[in-house]
Every structure is written in C-alpha cells, then in structure tokens.
Design a protein around this motif. Structure first.
Motif: not given
Ligand code: IMP
Ligand code: MG
Length: 186
Positions: A43-45, A66-70, A84-85, A112-116
């Motif tokens: 999960i960046l960064r 890699f992924m980024a979540v705001s 939000r991805v 939680a959001a990424v897992l979902q």
C-alpha cells in the motif's frame, strides 16, 4: 523542511530492532507459504521501505504489486470513515495468495476498504501484514495476520511513515514533537 533531529521527541523503535522484527516476519511468512505461490501488495506510499526489507527476508518465490488508497478526512493526519483506491493493481489476484503490506493500522478504515475491495476479486487467500498497530485508535475491526509492533497512540514518522510526505526514508520509527514541528496542522 526541518531536519528530523529538530522535531524528534524520541526514537520509538530503533533501526536494528526494526530489522530484527522484519526478518522474523519474513521467516514466518516464508514458513506459512512454503510450496505456495505468493503475491505481496504494497500500500503506497508508507508500505514501501517495509515491503522492500520484508521481501528480502522472504525465501519463497513471490511477486509484488502496488496500490494507493486515499482517505477522505477532516485532517491529513487522520483518516475518516471512507477510503478510495487512487491507484489500482496491475495484476489479477484471482486464485492467488495475497499478503497486503501496510505501514500502520490506525483507525483501520484504509485496510478495511482494501480488504473489502480485493475480496470481491476472489483471491485464494487474503492476509494483512502491518509494521505497526495503534489499537487505541481503532474504529473499524480488521484482522492483522502479521504484525511488527503494537505502539501507543502517538504520531510517529520514519521507516515509511511520513510527516506531510517527508521523512519516510529514516531507518527508525520516531515520535514527532508537535510543538517543535512547524508545519500547519490540516
Ligand atoms: P487508518 O485508515 O486510520 O488505519 O490509517 C492508516 C494510514 O494513516 C496509514 O497508512 C498511514 O499512512 C497513516 N497514519 C496513521 N497513523 C500515522 C502516524 O502515526 N504517522 C504517519 N502516518 C500515519
Ligand atoms: Mg500516510
């Protein structure tokens, strides 16, 4: 930007202590995924330094993505109830063993959001590896399968964790002295 020495209240986790724990986590993951295919998702960064060191301590063949979540929130130093991805994976995770690698689980909303979201893509397994956990701040219940350290409710920086995007490079985890830190809070 200030030098870190000027805003450091205390070193919470020394560099050598971090490296020993990361090596232990790498050994544990290597044992758990023996004979299995493995995909680490950073999960960046904040997860970058941790994932690089962790990966070098994992002896089973594995891939990385890699992924980024705001997160939307009132302040930049806290996340609110929604995430939000902002940068998605390039790999298909279907039928793969996935381990998410994150710097810290704080409120829990990000993970939680990424897992979902990733859960809907039908991975074979989906686990969480976090360097740090601040359980006092938890709002969303999330499983942390591999954990480096539980820490108190203090704002920390270094080893991936930032203060307004700086100091991710430091080899230790330090507590910020918010009276000395000059950046305006969000
Ligand atoms: P959560 O969604 O509240 O669990 O927030 C997780 C994200 O907040 C982490 O990935 C970090 O980027 C950031 N964060 C939480 N606590 C700290 C901290 O003490 N220092 C730096 N970043 C933090
Ligand atoms: Mg961050």
């Amino acid at each position: 930007m200030q030098n870190y020495q000027d805003i450091l209240a205390e070193i919470l986790i020394e560099a050598d202590v971090l490296q020993i724990r990361v090596a232990e986590l790498g050994a544990q993951i290597s044992a758990d995924y023996q004979g299995e295919d493995l995909l680490l998702i950073c999960i960046l960064r904040g997860g970058v330094p941790f994932m690089v060191d962790l990966s070098r301590n994992i002896t089973v063949p594995h891939m990385m993505d890699f992924m980024a979540v705001s997160s939307y929130g009132v302040g930049r130093r806290e996340s609110s109830g929604s995430a939000r991805v902002s940068l998605d994976l390039t790999m298909d995770i279907r039928d793969r063993n996935v381990v998410l690698v994150e710097d810290i689980v704080d409120s829990g909303h990000t993970i939680a959001a990424v897992l979902q979201m990733l859960g809907t893509r039908q991975p074979k397994t989906l686990k969480v590896c976090a360097l740090l956990d601040k359980p006092e701040r938890r709002e969303a219940h999330v499983p942390v399968d591999y954990l480096g350290f539980t820490i108190p409710n203090k704002f920390v920086f270094g080893y991936g964790l930032d203060l307004d995007e700086y100091y991710r490079n430091l080899p230790f985890v330090g507590v910020v002295d918010l009276d000395k830190y000059n950046q305006k809070p969000a």
